[in-house]
Design an enzyme around this catalytic site. Structure first.
Site, PDB file in Angstrom:
ATOM      1  N   PRO A 212       0.846  -1.198   0.000  1.00  0.00           N
ATOM      2  CA  PRO A 212       0.000   0.000   0.000  1.00  0.00           C
ATOM      3  C   PRO A 212       0.879   1.244   0.000  1.00  0.00           C
ATOM      4  CG  PRO A 212       0.165  -0.900   2.215  1.00  0.00           C
ATOM      5  CD  PRO A 212       0.957  -1.816   1.316  1.00  0.00           C
ATOM      6  N   ALA A 267       4.338   8.118 -14.201  1.00  0.00           N
ATOM      7  CA  ALA A 267       5.803   7.995 -14.168  1.00  0.00           C
ATOM      8  C   ALA A 267       6.220   6.672 -13.519  1.00  0.00           C
ATOM      9  CB  ALA A 267       6.402   9.172 -13.406  1.00  0.00           C
ATOM     10  N   GLU A 286      -3.081   1.128 -13.857  1.00  0.00           N
ATOM     11  CA  GLU A 286      -4.163   2.123 -13.844  1.00  0.00           C
ATOM     12  C   GLU A 286      -3.494   3.432 -13.455  1.00  0.00           C
ATOM     13  OE1 GLU A 286      -6.409   4.623 -12.782  1.00  0.00           O
ATOM     14  OE2 GLU A 286      -7.174   3.406 -11.118  1.00  0.00           O
ATOM     15  N   ARG A 314     -14.981  15.331  -5.751  1.00  0.00           N
ATOM     16  CA  ARG A 314     -14.898  14.119  -4.946  1.00  0.00           C
ATOM     17  C   ARG A 314     -13.465  13.982  -4.403  1.00  0.00           C
ATOM     18  NH1 ARG A 314     -15.129   8.376  -7.953  1.00  0.00           N
ATOM     19  NH2 ARG A 314     -15.437   7.074  -6.145  1.00  0.00           N
ATOM     20  N   CYS A 320      -8.114   9.750  -9.928  1.00  0.00           N
ATOM     21  CA  CYS A 320      -7.645   9.777 -11.315  1.00  0.00           C
ATOM     22  C   CYS A 320      -8.803   9.910 -12.293  1.00  0.00           C
ATOM     23  CB  CYS A 320      -6.799   8.555 -11.614  1.00  0.00           C
ATOM     24  SG  CYS A 320      -7.513   7.083 -10.939  1.00  0.00           S
ATOM     25  N   GLU A 417      -2.746  16.511 -14.863  1.00  0.00           N
ATOM     26  CA  GLU A 417      -3.692  16.288 -13.783  1.00  0.00           C
ATOM     27  C   GLU A 417      -3.369  17.201 -12.599  1.00  0.00           C
ATOM     28  OE1 GLU A 417      -5.398  11.903 -12.585  1.00  0.00           O
ATOM     29  OE2 GLU A 417      -3.272  12.208 -12.648  1.00  0.00           O
TER      30      GLU A 417
HETATM   31  P1  ADP Z   1       1.035   9.176  -6.156  1.00  0.00           P
HETATM   32  O1  ADP Z   1       1.562  10.398  -6.813  1.00  0.00           O
HETATM   33  O2  ADP Z   1      -0.410   8.950  -6.297  1.00  0.00           O
HETATM   34  O3  ADP Z   1       1.544   8.946  -4.772  1.00  0.00           O
HETATM   35  P2  ADP Z   1       2.867   7.155  -6.991  1.00  0.00           P
HETATM   36  O4  ADP Z   1       2.935   6.507  -8.313  1.00  0.00           O
HETATM   37  O5  ADP Z   1       4.039   7.908  -6.521  1.00  0.00           O
HETATM   38  O6  ADP Z   1       1.564   8.020  -7.068  1.00  0.00           O
HETATM   39  O7  ADP Z   1       2.499   6.103  -5.862  1.00  0.00           O
HETATM   40  C1  ADP Z   1       1.627   5.016  -6.063  1.00  0.00           C
HETATM   41  C2  ADP Z   1       2.207   3.795  -5.393  1.00  0.00           C
HETATM   42  O8  ADP Z   1       3.439   3.482  -6.028  1.00  0.00           O
HETATM   43  C3  ADP Z   1       2.540   4.004  -3.915  1.00  0.00           C
HETATM   44  O9  ADP Z   1       2.305   2.807  -3.209  1.00  0.00           O
HETATM   45  C4  ADP Z   1       4.022   4.313  -3.963  1.00  0.00           C
HETATM   46  O10 ADP Z   1       4.690   4.029  -2.744  1.00  0.00           O
HETATM   47  C5  ADP Z   1       4.456   3.368  -5.048  1.00  0.00           C
HETATM   48  N1  ADP Z   1       5.748   3.691  -5.665  1.00  0.00           N
HETATM   49  C6  ADP Z   1       6.328   4.885  -5.811  1.00  0.00           C
HETATM   50  N2  ADP Z   1       7.521   4.759  -6.423  1.00  0.00           N
HETATM   51  C7  ADP Z   1       7.696   3.442  -6.689  1.00  0.00           C
HETATM   52  C8  ADP Z   1       8.717   2.649  -7.318  1.00  0.00           C
HETATM   53  N3  ADP Z   1       9.818   3.194  -7.826  1.00  0.00           N
HETATM   54  N4  ADP Z   1       8.521   1.316  -7.393  1.00  0.00           N
HETATM   55  C9  ADP Z   1       7.410   0.741  -6.907  1.00  0.00           C
HETATM   56  N5  ADP Z   1       6.421   1.421  -6.312  1.00  0.00           N
HETATM   57  C10 ADP Z   1       6.548   2.749  -6.203  1.00  0.00           C
END
Ligand code: ADP
Length: 517
Positions: A212, A267, A286, A314, A320, A417
């Protein structure tokens, strides 16, 4: 057993930052009650055991509304992730060999437990994510619905028999679980993004390692505790959190993990997609959206205002599928802007536990700074703020619900966004122009149109390069319909009868020598 190091009670109420004291006190008592609840966990779950990080490192979980520390959770990395993968791999054989009816019963029990703890789970979501309690309770029902739906769907994973091409052969298609699934989820739906992945995965016999968001792990851990209580065997569902990239890399590197499912930023999604190539894993993504909301001049104005309001505000604009661009016909632009402003100015901002609040805080300071920079960019290029436009007087990360007019397609507000409570209004003249503006983006998740013309409904729905289209409706997500994007908004679909396919492999079996005596 994981005992939270609860910092809330240590904090003198006089130190509480710029917040109504009754609400702060209420939160402290909610937090204290939750701490004593049977669903509260603050350690990782590996092989059915609640565990700390191997080196004892922790990370704080904060309440975005107040900045207070709710709990410390383990800061895990590669080592714990590899342990979790091994547990999931060990559990795979027996879990996948259960009958569909047996797995279905476990999932149904998990659903019942989630629903019977709806109030506590909703409070936990509000506490760590900030969304208003009513919305958080809605997320619990929505999140649980995926478990219920896939408990039912587990029994309907049918294969096929193909008419043979040779008389002495019989051809079959079996559907089998992919294997161990790595599920990485974001903070904006701390429960539903997990159940939407784990529900179908477990239903068809996969096991899972869930990571998570570090911002909202407590809801995930509570859901995992309920899974154990439901009789889902140890190792079938594991939860790790901590160093996101190390955890992600361990999941990607392991040949035992056969599928990555991710919801989050484009990203990170691209990184995971590239990383999955090393072991040729299945992947569902997603990712971000840039949802257009087209309001035609034949729309019912009340319906359009209500729909755009719901689609935009919301979770304070932090989903997203939130409307990112409101594209309004020039003939009704002023009228719509006025009616929309009247509706938006009534949105009550505040702590999610306060009665009547419909707009909570943004998740963190970086989120507010992003909103500010997008707004600055728009204003410097000629846009006008007609409502809001600044941080809320409540302080912290509260932001005023904002409407910006005269937004042009080259502004950041229209290109990316914003993920905050800012509604940019763009103008169009013709249906073709509206469609062109709507499709002029690399994203393709949700789109909304408001019109009373049936032919236009079909024409525009078909022309929009999006995975979901809402017509005269701003909230369209449901467990029974496929959710997912096209273009750079992702791959695969979640929910619905299609969602389970993401976790299944097809196996063709050719039975020869049928006529041998
Ligand atoms: P947001 O901007 O919504 O936080 P992220 O893509 O940064 O979106 O985060 C979504 C999920 O991906 C989170 O659980 C975050 O910890 C995880 N996450 C971020 N960087 C990485 C990575 N390099 N590898 C795997 N999971 C990642």
């Amino acid at each position: 057993m994981g005992v939270a190091r609860f910092a809330l009670c240590k904090m003198a109420s006089s130190l509480l930052p710029r917040m109504h004291r009754p609400s702060a006190l209420r939160q402290m008592s909610v937090a204290a009650d939750l701490k004593n609840s049977t669903i509260f966990r603050s350690q990782g779950l590996i092989g059915g055991q609640w565990v700390a990080a191997h080196d004892g490192k922790t990370l704080q979980v904060n309440n975005p509304s107040t900045g207070e520390i709710i709990a410390d959770v383990p800061f895990m990395g590669r080592r714990e992730t590899n342990d979790a993968i091994s547990s999931a791999y060990e559990a795979l054989n027996s879990w996948s060999k259960l009958t569909a009816a047996e797995r279905s019963k476990c999932l149904r029990k998990w659903y019942d437990l989630i629903m019977s703890h709806k109030e506590e789970l909703g409070q936990l979501i509000t506490l760590e994510q900030g969304k208003p309690l009513k919305e958080a309770l809605g997320e619990v029902s929505y999140g649980a619905s995926f478990i219920e739906f896939f408990a039912e769907e587990a029994k309907r994973v049918y294969g096929d028999i193909i008419p043979a091409t040779l008389a002495d052969r019989r051809l079959f298609v079996l559907k089998q679980p992919v294997g161990v699934v790595g599920a990485i989820t974001p903070w904006n739906f701390p429960l539903a993004m997990i159940t939407r992945k784990v529900g179908p995965a477990l239903a068809c016999g996969c096991t899972a390692v869930v990571k998570p968001s570090e911002l909202t792990p407590l809801t995930a851990l509570a859901a995992a505790e309920l899974a154990l209580q439901a009789g889902i065997p140890p190792g079938v569902l594991n939860v790790v959190m901590g160093n996101a990239s190390d955890i992600g890399d361990a999941l990607l590197a392991s040949p035992q993990v056969r599928k990555i499912t991710f919801t989050g930023s484009t990203a990170v999604g691209k990184k995971l997609m590239a990383g999955a190539a090393g072991t040729v894993k299945r992947i569902s993504l997603e990712l971000g959206g840039n949802a257009p909301c087209i309001v035609f001049d034949d729309a019912d104005l009340d319906v359009a205002v209500k729909g755009v309001l719901a689609a935009k505000f919301r979770n304070s604009g932090q989903t997203c599928v939130c409307a990112n661009r409101v594209i309004v016909h020039e003939g009704i632009y002023e009228k719509f802007a006025e009616a929309f402003s009247k509706a938006v100015q009534n949105l009550q901002v505040g702590d999610g536990f306060t009665e009547g609040v419909v707009q909570g805080p943004l998740i963190n300071e970086a989120a507010v700074q992003k909103v500010e920079s997008f707004l600055q960019d728009a204003l410097s290029k000629g846009a006008k703020v007609i409502l809001g436009g600044k941080r809320h007087s409540l302080g912290m990360t509260f932001y005023e619900p904002t409407i910006v007019t005269d937004v042009k397609t080259d502004m950041l507000l229209a290109r990316e966004e914003v993920f905050g409570p800012v509604a940019p209004l763009l103008r169009f003249k013709t249906e073709e122009e509206a469609i062109r503006i709507a499709n002029d983006t690399n994203a393709g998740l949700a789109a909304y149109i408001f019109t009373s013309n049936v032919q236009r409904t079909w024409r525009v729905s078909e022309a929009l390069e999006y995975g979901l289209v809402g017509v005269n409706e701003g909230i369209i997500s449901t467990e029974v319909a496929p959710f997912g994007g096209v273009k750079q908004s992702g791959l695969g679909r979640e929910g619905s009868k299609y969602g389970i396919d993401e976790y299944l492999e097809l196996k063709y079996v050719c039975l020869g020598d049928m006529n041998r005596k």
